[in-house]
Motif scaffolding. Structure first.
Motif, PDB file in Angstrom:
ATOM      1  N   GLU A 184       0.840  -1.209   0.000  1.00  0.00           N
ATOM      2  CA  GLU A 184       0.000   0.000   0.000  1.00  0.00           C
ATOM      3  C   GLU A 184       0.869   1.251   0.000  1.00  0.00           C
ATOM      4  OE1 GLU A 184      -3.499   2.145   2.640  1.00  0.00           O
ATOM      5  OE2 GLU A 184      -2.826   0.136   3.207  1.00  0.00           O
ATOM      6  N   TYR A 218      -2.008  -0.843  -4.703  1.00  0.00           N
ATOM      7  CA  TYR A 218      -3.240  -1.072  -3.940  1.00  0.00           C
ATOM      8  C   TYR A 218      -3.908  -2.406  -4.255  1.00  0.00           C
ATOM      9  CZ  TYR A 218      -2.454   3.849  -3.087  1.00  0.00           C
ATOM     10  OH  TYR A 218      -1.878   5.043  -2.743  1.00  0.00           O
ATOM     11  N   GLU A 276      -9.645  -2.352   9.012  1.00  0.00           N
ATOM     12  CA  GLU A 276      -9.440  -0.914   8.817  1.00  0.00           C
ATOM     13  C   GLU A 276      -8.411  -0.654   7.716  1.00  0.00           C
ATOM     14  OE1 GLU A 276      -8.352   0.456  12.699  1.00  0.00           O
ATOM     15  OE2 GLU A 276     -10.384   0.172  13.492  1.00  0.00           O
ATOM     16  N   GLU A 286     -10.046  -1.403   4.327  1.00  0.00           N
ATOM     17  CA  GLU A 286     -10.977  -0.347   3.923  1.00  0.00           C
ATOM     18  C   GLU A 286     -10.239   0.910   3.470  1.00  0.00           C
ATOM     19  OE1 GLU A 286     -13.615  -0.040   7.291  1.00  0.00           O
ATOM     20  OE2 GLU A 286     -14.611  -1.946   6.786  1.00  0.00           O
ATOM     21  N   ARG A 287      -9.137   1.240   4.134  1.00  0.00           N
ATOM     22  CA  ARG A 287      -8.348   2.404   3.744  1.00  0.00           C
ATOM     23  C   ARG A 287      -7.757   2.201   2.347  1.00  0.00           C
ATOM     24  NH1 ARG A 287      -4.348   2.140   7.389  1.00  0.00           N
ATOM     25  NH2 ARG A 287      -3.150   0.904   5.916  1.00  0.00           N
ATOM     26  N   LEU A 297      -8.847   0.186   0.048  1.00  0.00           N
ATOM     27  CA  LEU A 297      -9.941   0.137  -0.905  1.00  0.00           C
ATOM     28  C   LEU A 297     -10.358   1.550  -1.338  1.00  0.00           C
ATOM     29  CD1 LEU A 297     -11.846  -1.821  -2.357  1.00  0.00           C
ATOM     30  CD2 LEU A 297     -13.389  -1.654  -0.410  1.00  0.00           C
ATOM     31  N   GLN A 298     -10.389   2.464  -0.404  1.00  0.00           N
ATOM     32  CA  GLN A 298     -10.741   3.852  -0.725  1.00  0.00           C
ATOM     33  C   GLN A 298      -9.696   4.484  -1.641  1.00  0.00           C
ATOM     34  OE1 GLN A 298     -11.244   5.785   3.058  1.00  0.00           O
ATOM     35  NE2 GLN A 298     -13.346   5.039   3.312  1.00  0.00           N
ATOM     36  N   LYS A 299      -8.445   4.131  -1.443  1.00  0.00           N
ATOM     37  CA  LYS A 299      -7.389   4.685  -2.290  1.00  0.00           C
ATOM     38  C   LYS A 299      -7.474   4.152  -3.711  1.00  0.00           C
ATOM     39  CE  LYS A 299      -4.082   5.425   1.439  1.00  0.00           C
ATOM     40  NZ  LYS A 299      -2.798   5.004   2.017  1.00  0.00           N
ATOM     41  N   GLU A 301     -10.280   3.329  -5.288  1.00  0.00           N
ATOM     42  CA  GLU A 301     -11.486   3.831  -5.979  1.00  0.00           C
ATOM     43  C   GLU A 301     -11.290   5.177  -6.607  1.00  0.00           C
ATOM     44  OE1 GLU A 301     -14.450   3.672  -2.926  1.00  0.00           O
ATOM     45  OE2 GLU A 301     -14.720   1.535  -3.170  1.00  0.00           O
TER      46      GLU A 301
END
Length: 80
Positions: A35, A40, A70, A73-74, A76-78, A80
């Protein structure tokens, strides 16, 4: 650092089995490294594997499981 994390994972998998919580920790650590490198998709795959082990062995509410979730999810947001 990448070769060392990969070696640590391989050693733990061989010594402890693929579904051991320490393997999940190594997977999570390797995912954090990927990451940080901007990889990612690779990170998400490792987080998913780590999360599956932790949920199965430790349960959904264990602190290690929560940390991995957590992190997942972090990342995953990066992506998107």
């Amino acid at each position: 650092a990448l070769p060392l994390y990969e070696r640590s994972l391989a050693i733990r998998e061989q010594a402890l089995g693929k579904d051991h919580p320490e393997v999940a920790t190594s997977l999570n650590n390797l995912a954090v490294l990927y990451e940080s490198m901007g990889e990612y998709a690779k990170a998400l795959t490792l987080y998913e594997r780590s999360l599956a082990i932790n949920e199965k062995v430790l349960g959904k509410n264990h602190p290690n499981t929560k940390i991995t979730r957590e992190n997942y999810e972090r990342a995953l947001q990066k992506l998107e």
